[in-house]
Motif scaffolding. Structure first.
Motif, PDB file in Angstrom:
ATOM      1  N   LYS A  62       0.842  -1.212   0.000  1.00  0.00           N
ATOM      2  CA  LYS A  62       0.000   0.000   0.000  1.00  0.00           C
ATOM      3  C   LYS A  62       0.873   1.258   0.000  1.00  0.00           C
ATOM      4  N   SER A  63       1.847   1.286   0.928  1.00  0.00           N
ATOM      5  CA  SER A  63       2.732   2.467   0.987  1.00  0.00           C
ATOM      6  C   SER A  63       3.509   2.611  -0.316  1.00  0.00           C
ATOM      7  N   THR A  64       4.006   1.500  -0.831  1.00  0.00           N
ATOM      8  CA  THR A  64       4.811   1.545  -2.060  1.00  0.00           C
ATOM      9  C   THR A  64       3.974   2.061  -3.227  1.00  0.00           C
ATOM     10  N   TYR A 111       3.422  10.952   5.056  1.00  0.00           N
ATOM     11  CA  TYR A 111       4.120   9.672   5.187  1.00  0.00           C
ATOM     12  C   TYR A 111       3.644   8.909   6.423  1.00  0.00           C
ATOM     13  N   GLN A 112       3.719   7.576   6.317  1.00  0.00           N
ATOM     14  CA  GLN A 112       3.427   6.723   7.470  1.00  0.00           C
ATOM     15  C   GLN A 112       4.418   7.114   8.571  1.00  0.00           C
ATOM     16  N   ASN A 113       3.932   7.326   9.790  1.00  0.00           N
ATOM     17  CA  ASN A 113       4.811   7.670  10.924  1.00  0.00           C
ATOM     18  C   ASN A 113       5.517   9.011  10.808  1.00  0.00           C
ATOM     19  N   MET A 186      -2.222   9.995   1.697  1.00  0.00           N
ATOM     20  CA  MET A 186      -2.167   9.934   3.162  1.00  0.00           C
ATOM     21  C   MET A 186      -1.925   8.480   3.568  1.00  0.00           C
ATOM     22  N   ASP A 187      -0.719   8.212   4.041  1.00  0.00           N
ATOM     23  CA  ASP A 187      -0.368   6.834   4.362  1.00  0.00           C
ATOM     24  C   ASP A 187      -0.609   6.565   5.852  1.00  0.00           C
ATOM     25  N   GLU A 188      -1.657   5.830   6.144  1.00  0.00           N
ATOM     26  CA  GLU A 188      -2.058   5.533   7.530  1.00  0.00           C
ATOM     27  C   GLU A 188      -2.072   6.808   8.378  1.00  0.00           C
ATOM     28  N   PRO A 189      -2.865   7.779   7.971  1.00  0.00           N
ATOM     29  CA  PRO A 189      -2.756   9.106   8.602  1.00  0.00           C
ATOM     30  C   PRO A 189      -3.409   9.224   9.964  1.00  0.00           C
TER      31      PRO A 189
HETATM   32 MG   LIG Z   1       2.305   0.948   4.726  1.00  0.00          MG
END
Ligand SMILES: [Mg+2]
Ligand SMILES: Nc1ncnc2c1ncn2[C@@H]1O[C@H](COP(=O)(O)OP(=O)(O)OP(=O)(O)O)[C@@H](O)[C@H]1O
Length: 288
Positions: A62-64, A111-113, A186-189
């Motif tokens: 998903k992030s990629t 970004y995630q985190n 929005m990655d796991e926002p």
């Molecule tokens: Mg991810």
């Protein structure tokens, strides 16, 4: 709407050359390190606009996918386009500040985190982001409502790194909206945001996306959140298939069980476990 297309895209993360300790005896053989697996092989898909949620198991890509769509990573083979532009145009964005701004004005990324440290308080940072985006006038019209819906009104005097993890995530979401690029990844926002707050925020984002034509792509582990607010779903299957469609269809029990290769009930257990782990590892507000 700014369509994003993937045409025959393959992507593998590069092998990391970790420094190895010098061997006592010179080695004649190569160390047996397996090459990384490709994340995508010959992927062709069109991502819809509007408020789109990406759903799929951990590590599926998903992030990629979002990093490739947002011109933060580039395919090994094949082409990714956003708004009709090949993302390769932005390959040097890391070295050319003007190109970086041009890319960010087309597509911004949470970004995630993600975390920030600032000298200035949040109440100065948010207007600064709005003024420096491509559409300060539009940002000004949503500013007050956004500060309210993100629950930041009482935190404006605090510096970013003094916020809790959940508050930090809400502040970063607010920044991404105030920047006003037409596409936001929005990655796991909201993983650290208390569920009622997250629901309220995504309800507002979905309405803004529909009203202002902003394309929002969000990866989430909360299926109920996706059901409540997504206009479209990108469902990433364990076998590498990427499906695009309506929430009612793709988030139905059978569809999720096929994608995750797991019984439906365990998906909810996994989701709770994931949240629990994050709560324990972060000073967040979700566990309060
Ligand atoms: Mg991810
Ligand atoms: N920087 C990196 N270097 C090497 N491999 C990576 C890197 N980032 C991700 N990967 C690998 O690529 C694959 C896809 O990872 P990705 O982070 O895109 O998955 P994800 O669906 O976002 O997972 P999660 O739900 O845990 O966030 C995984 O096998 C992961 O181990």
């Amino acid at each position: 709407m700014t369509p994003i297309t993937f045409s025959n895209v393959s992507f593998t993360y590069p092998e990391v050359d970790e420094p190895q300790p010098a061997p006592a005896e010179p080695r004649t053989d190569e160390p047996d390190v397996p090459a990384p697996d490709p994340v995508f092989t010959d992927l062709s898909v069109e991502l819809p606009g509007g408020c789109t949620f990406l759903v799929g198991p951990n590590g599926i890509g998903k992030s990629t996918l979002m990093l490739l769509a947002g011109a933060r990573l580039f395919p090994e083979n094949g082409t990714v386009t956003i708004g009709g532009r090949n993302t390769r145009e932005f390959e040097n964005a890391g070295f050319e500040p003007e190109l970086e701004v041009e890319r960010n004005e087309l597509v911004s990324f949470v970004y995630q985190n993600m975390e920030f440290e600032t000298v200035e308080p949040l109440g100065e940072i948010l207007p600064l982001v709005a003024e420096n985006g491509p559409n300060p006038a539009a940002a000004a019209t949503v500013y007050d409502e956004l500060v309210e819906v993100a629950g930041l009104r009482e935190r404006l005097s605090v510096r970013m790194h003094e916020l809790s993890k959940g508050e930090m995530q809400r502040a970063i979401l607010a920044m991404s909206v105030l920047y006003q690029s037409p596409v936001i990844m929005m990655d796991e926002p909201v993983f650290a945001v208390e569920p009622t707050q997250a629901d309220r925020l995504f309800g507002w984002l979905a309405d803004r996306s529909a009203a202002d034509g902003i394309d929002i792509y969000a990866s989430v582990h909360d299926v109920e959140m996706a059901k409540a607010h997504a206009r479209h779903i990108v469902l990433m299957h364990t076998d590498g298939t990427v499906q695009v469609g309506d929430p009612e269809e793709l988030l139905a029990r059978d569809s999720l069980e096929t994608a995750f290769r797991a019984p439906f009930d365990t998906l909810y257990q996994r989701q709770n476990l994931y949240r629990e782990l994050l709560r324990k590892s972060l000073g967040d507000e979700a566990g309060r």
